[in-house]
Write a protein that holds these residues in place. Sequence first.
Motif, PDB file in Angstrom:
ATOM      1  N   LEU A 150       0.812  -1.216   0.000  1.00 23.32           N
ATOM      2  CA  LEU A 150       0.000   0.000   0.000  1.00 23.32           C
ATOM      3  C   LEU A 150       0.849   1.270   0.000  1.00 23.32           C
ATOM      4  O   LEU A 150       0.473   2.272  -0.598  1.00 23.32           O
ATOM      5  CB  LEU A 150      -0.955  -0.011   1.198  1.00 23.32           C
ATOM      6  CG  LEU A 150      -2.210  -0.862   1.005  1.00 23.32           C
ATOM      7  CD1 LEU A 150      -3.065  -0.855   2.251  1.00 23.32           C
ATOM      8  CD2 LEU A 150      -3.049  -0.366  -0.169  1.00 23.32           C
ATOM      9  N   SER A 151       2.015   1.231   0.670  1.00 17.78           N
ATOM     10  CA  SER A 151       2.877   2.430   0.663  1.00 17.78           C
ATOM     11  C   SER A 151       3.179   2.813  -0.777  1.00 17.78           C
ATOM     12  O   SER A 151       3.109   3.982  -1.164  1.00 17.78           O
ATOM     13  CB  SER A 151       4.195   2.167   1.390  1.00 17.78           C
ATOM     14  OG  SER A 151       3.965   1.626   2.650  1.00 17.78           O
ATOM     15  N   LYS A 152       3.521   1.801  -1.570  1.00 18.96           N
ATOM     16  CA  LYS A 152       3.905   2.059  -2.955  1.00 18.96           C
ATOM     17  C   LYS A 152       2.682   2.458  -3.801  1.00 18.96           C
ATOM     18  O   LYS A 152       2.744   3.407  -4.589  1.00 18.96           O
ATOM     19  CB  LYS A 152       4.546   0.784  -3.516  1.00 18.96           C
ATOM     20  CG  LYS A 152       5.175   0.945  -4.840  1.00 18.96           C
ATOM     21  CD  LYS A 152       5.901  -0.315  -5.249  1.00 18.96           C
ATOM     22  CE  LYS A 152       5.665  -0.560  -6.704  1.00 18.96           C
ATOM     23  NZ  LYS A 152       4.796  -1.658  -7.043  1.00 18.96           N
ATOM     24  N   ALA A 291      -2.854   6.094   7.911  1.00 17.21           N
ATOM     25  CA  ALA A 291      -4.245   5.827   8.305  1.00 17.21           C
ATOM     26  C   ALA A 291      -4.538   4.329   8.211  1.00 17.21           C
ATOM     27  O   ALA A 291      -5.113   3.740   9.137  1.00 17.21           O
ATOM     28  CB  ALA A 291      -5.202   6.621   7.416  1.00 17.21           C
ATOM     29  N   MET A 292      -4.101   3.702   7.124  1.00 15.82           N
ATOM     30  CA  MET A 292      -4.348   2.267   6.972  1.00 15.82           C
ATOM     31  C   MET A 292      -3.581   1.474   8.030  1.00 15.82           C
ATOM     32  O   MET A 292      -4.095   0.494   8.572  1.00 15.82           O
ATOM     33  CB  MET A 292      -3.937   1.802   5.562  1.00 15.82           C
ATOM     34  CG  MET A 292      -4.914   2.166   4.480  1.00 15.82           C
ATOM     35  SD  MET A 292      -6.579   1.507   4.720  1.00 15.82           S
ATOM     36  CE  MET A 292      -6.337  -0.229   4.360  1.00 15.82           C
ATOM     37  N   ALA A 293      -2.351   1.918   8.325  1.00 10.65           N
ATOM     38  CA  ALA A 293      -1.555   1.205   9.338  1.00 10.65           C
ATOM     39  C   ALA A 293      -2.256   1.299  10.696  1.00 10.65           C
ATOM     40  O   ALA A 293      -2.397   0.300  11.409  1.00 10.65           O
ATOM     41  CB  ALA A 293      -0.145   1.787   9.413  1.00 10.65           C
ATOM     42  N   GLU A 294      -2.725   2.489  11.051  1.00 17.19           N
ATOM     43  CA  GLU A 294      -3.390   2.652  12.355  1.00 17.19           C
ATOM     44  C   GLU A 294      -4.697   1.867  12.398  1.00 17.19           C
ATOM     45  O   GLU A 294      -5.042   1.286  13.432  1.00 17.19           O
ATOM     46  CB  GLU A 294      -3.640   4.139  12.666  1.00 17.19           C
ATOM     47  CG  GLU A 294      -2.401   4.915  13.086  1.00 17.19           C
ATOM     48  CD  GLU A 294      -1.800   4.469  14.444  1.00 17.19           C
ATOM     49  OE1 GLU A 294      -2.334   3.547  15.090  1.00 17.19           O
ATOM     50  OE2 GLU A 294      -0.775   5.064  14.834  1.00 17.19           O
ATOM     51  N   ASP A 440     -11.790  -5.826   2.382  1.00 14.84           N
ATOM     52  CA  ASP A 440     -11.342  -6.088   3.748  1.00 14.84           C
ATOM     53  C   ASP A 440      -9.853  -6.346   3.638  1.00 14.84           C
ATOM     54  O   ASP A 440      -9.359  -6.718   2.572  1.00 14.84           O
ATOM     55  CB  ASP A 440     -12.071  -7.311   4.320  1.00 14.84           C
ATOM     56  CG  ASP A 440     -13.528  -6.978   4.612  1.00 14.84           C
ATOM     57  OD1 ASP A 440     -13.791  -5.831   5.020  1.00 14.84           O
ATOM     58  OD2 ASP A 440     -14.397  -7.854   4.401  1.00 14.84           O
ATOM     59  N   TRP A 441      -9.168  -6.163   4.747  1.00 13.18           N
ATOM     60  CA  TRP A 441      -7.707  -6.232   4.668  1.00 13.18           C
ATOM     61  C   TRP A 441      -7.158  -7.203   5.707  1.00 13.18           C
ATOM     62  O   TRP A 441      -7.561  -7.169   6.871  1.00 13.18           O
ATOM     63  CB  TRP A 441      -7.105  -4.838   4.917  1.00 13.18           C
ATOM     64  CG  TRP A 441      -7.571  -3.868   3.881  1.00 13.18           C
ATOM     65  CD1 TRP A 441      -8.679  -3.071   3.924  1.00 13.18           C
ATOM     66  CD2 TRP A 441      -6.960  -3.635   2.607  1.00 13.18           C
ATOM     67  NE1 TRP A 441      -8.792  -2.351   2.764  1.00 13.18           N
ATOM     68  CE2 TRP A 441      -7.756  -2.667   1.934  1.00 13.18           C
ATOM     69  CE3 TRP A 441      -5.824  -4.140   1.955  1.00 13.18           C
ATOM     70  CZ2 TRP A 441      -7.461  -2.203   0.666  1.00 13.18           C
ATOM     71  CZ3 TRP A 441      -5.521  -3.669   0.685  1.00 13.18           C
ATOM     72  CH2 TRP A 441      -6.335  -2.716   0.055  1.00 13.18           C
ATOM     73  N   LEU A 468       3.891  -0.829   4.121  1.00 11.51           N
ATOM     74  CA  LEU A 468       2.680  -1.492   4.606  1.00 11.51           C
ATOM     75  C   LEU A 468       2.201  -2.475   3.536  1.00 11.51           C
ATOM     76  O   LEU A 468       1.740  -2.067   2.467  1.00 11.51           O
ATOM     77  CB  LEU A 468       1.596  -0.447   4.910  1.00 11.51           C
ATOM     78  CG  LEU A 468       0.317  -1.003   5.525  1.00 11.51           C
ATOM     79  CD1 LEU A 468       0.580  -1.574   6.924  1.00 11.51           C
ATOM     80  CD2 LEU A 468      -0.764   0.072   5.607  1.00 11.51           C
ATOM     81  N   ILE A 469       2.348  -3.765   3.868  1.00 13.39           N
ATOM     82  CA  ILE A 469       1.979  -4.788   2.878  1.00 13.39           C
ATOM     83  C   ILE A 469       0.816  -5.615   3.438  1.00 13.39           C
ATOM     84  O   ILE A 469       0.930  -6.204   4.512  1.00 13.39           O
ATOM     85  CB  ILE A 469       3.207  -5.666   2.551  1.00 13.39           C
ATOM     86  CG1 ILE A 469       4.258  -4.749   1.920  1.00 13.39           C
ATOM     87  CG2 ILE A 469       2.831  -6.832   1.633  1.00 13.39           C
ATOM     88  CD1 ILE A 469       5.580  -5.367   1.640  1.00 13.39           C
TER      89      ILE A 469
END
Length: 478
Positions: A150-152, A291-294, A440-441, A468-469
């Motif tokens: 996701l970072s990329k 945001a996704m990491a948190e 969903d992740w 973040l993968i």
Amino acid sequence: FKRSKTRQHHKPPSPPGFPIIGNLHQLGELHHQSLWKLSKKYGPVMLLKLGKVPMVILSSSETARQALKDHDLSCCSRPSLVGHRALSYNHRDIAFSPYNDYWKEVRKLAVQELFSTKHVNSIQPIKDEEVKKLIDLISESASQKTSVNLSKEFLTLNVSVVCRAAFGVSFDGSNEKINKLIREAFEMLGSFSASDYNSYIGWIIDWFTGLQGRRERIVRDLDGFYEQMIDLHNNQEKEQGSEDFLDMLLRLEKEEAILGKDKLTRNHTKAILMNILLGGIDSSAITMTWAMAELMRNPRAMKKVQSEIRNQMGNKSMISLDDVDQLHYLKMVIKETWRLHPTAPLLVPREVMSEFEINGYTIQPKTRLHVNIWAIGRDPDSWKDPEEFLPERFMDSNIDTKGLNFELLPFGSGRRSCPAMYMGTTMVEFGLANLLNHFDWNLPEGMVVEDIDTEESPGLTISKKNELILFPVKYFHH
Ligand code: HEM
């Protein structure tokens, strides 16, 4: 003696330093964190010496208010730093320009032509298309059961949107190089260069540490990139009325337009492109990743934000910008992300132009001024349980991010605040809303929630150090 004593300036407290280097050795790799620790001992107005250069750090919402609101005009210039100077073609941009007539006019032009609500809304079809492309790519991964970096992907998304929106240029498939270049430029901008603190021997140190060579390479590569964009532009047939921001700059260049006292040249155009490229891409991408990491670290908040989106949007395939306005919990998630992970933790440095006082301490002209918004976001006087990710804290509060609530300043405040607040916020909200709706992740096999770290990589902006993968699972509305 009595008279001279009363006239004496009351300096802010300082940690003890060494001769010649002053407090340079205390900055650590992540300056905002080291300065936060020092502020716990020396207080919310702290004076450091970097070599010979005085630097004041403000670490509370109240002192930030005094500087950025009450004394904004006394401290709204920018220092001339070697890295900034090189990247901005000698301060011909918006972000690193000193406070002068050129800056006023070029900022006004950008606000009217690029950052206005009208213009941002007009580029919505580009955002729709690029977010749709990302959803298709992630759907493919979901069906193949492969991971997504996701970072990329967030960086790539923002490169595409910004380059298409501001420069009318698509770089499909060749984003990798640009992504890397942007990250390197930010790291370089955030690193303290010895030349800034000792004009005699600093350059030798920078040469020795390789910083000078790295800086020259980044400037050269970015310059090549602007040339490429300008060439593509010059060769494009444009319909009447479809002038984009770069077209406009090139036209003004041709007309030898005067901004302030400066005649607009190719170097001005490139410097402004640099701001849009660096300011526009990295900050939104970084926020989306944090945001996704948190949310992954806080499954309760993840569930709540997804329920909000899915309940309110039904089975809409694309959530529009208007829809986003109803997603109150999502907005709280983003504010909470900015509280803990502000993109530019020390804002962009300011330079004091005329003397003023904060908490009774005198701040002298030529002092460099940083507001540590990373520390303010963790200040227990402003926030209950500051280390916890708790979007609900914004439920019954009027705190927003426009620069009037000094406990939350992701875009800064005052004359130098981010002119692209609306553009940045809508990009983050729109991108996240759609990805959270469609998927969903899951964490990679064997990884648990506690394994998701919040380590930061250094720079003027702080991105998540470890990428973040995640594994996406397509969500189908029932
Ligand atoms: C999530 C998105 C964004 C965040 C969090 C953000 C944050 C910031 C911050 C903290 C500053 C410095 C404020 C100060 O020194 O007081 C700034 C300045 C600036 N930003 Fe942004 N920004 C974002 C998006 C953008 C975008 C999309 C663009 C352009 C396309 C942009 C262009 C600029 C420029 C040109 C400045 C310099 C303003 C000046 O010195 O007058 N930013 N931004």
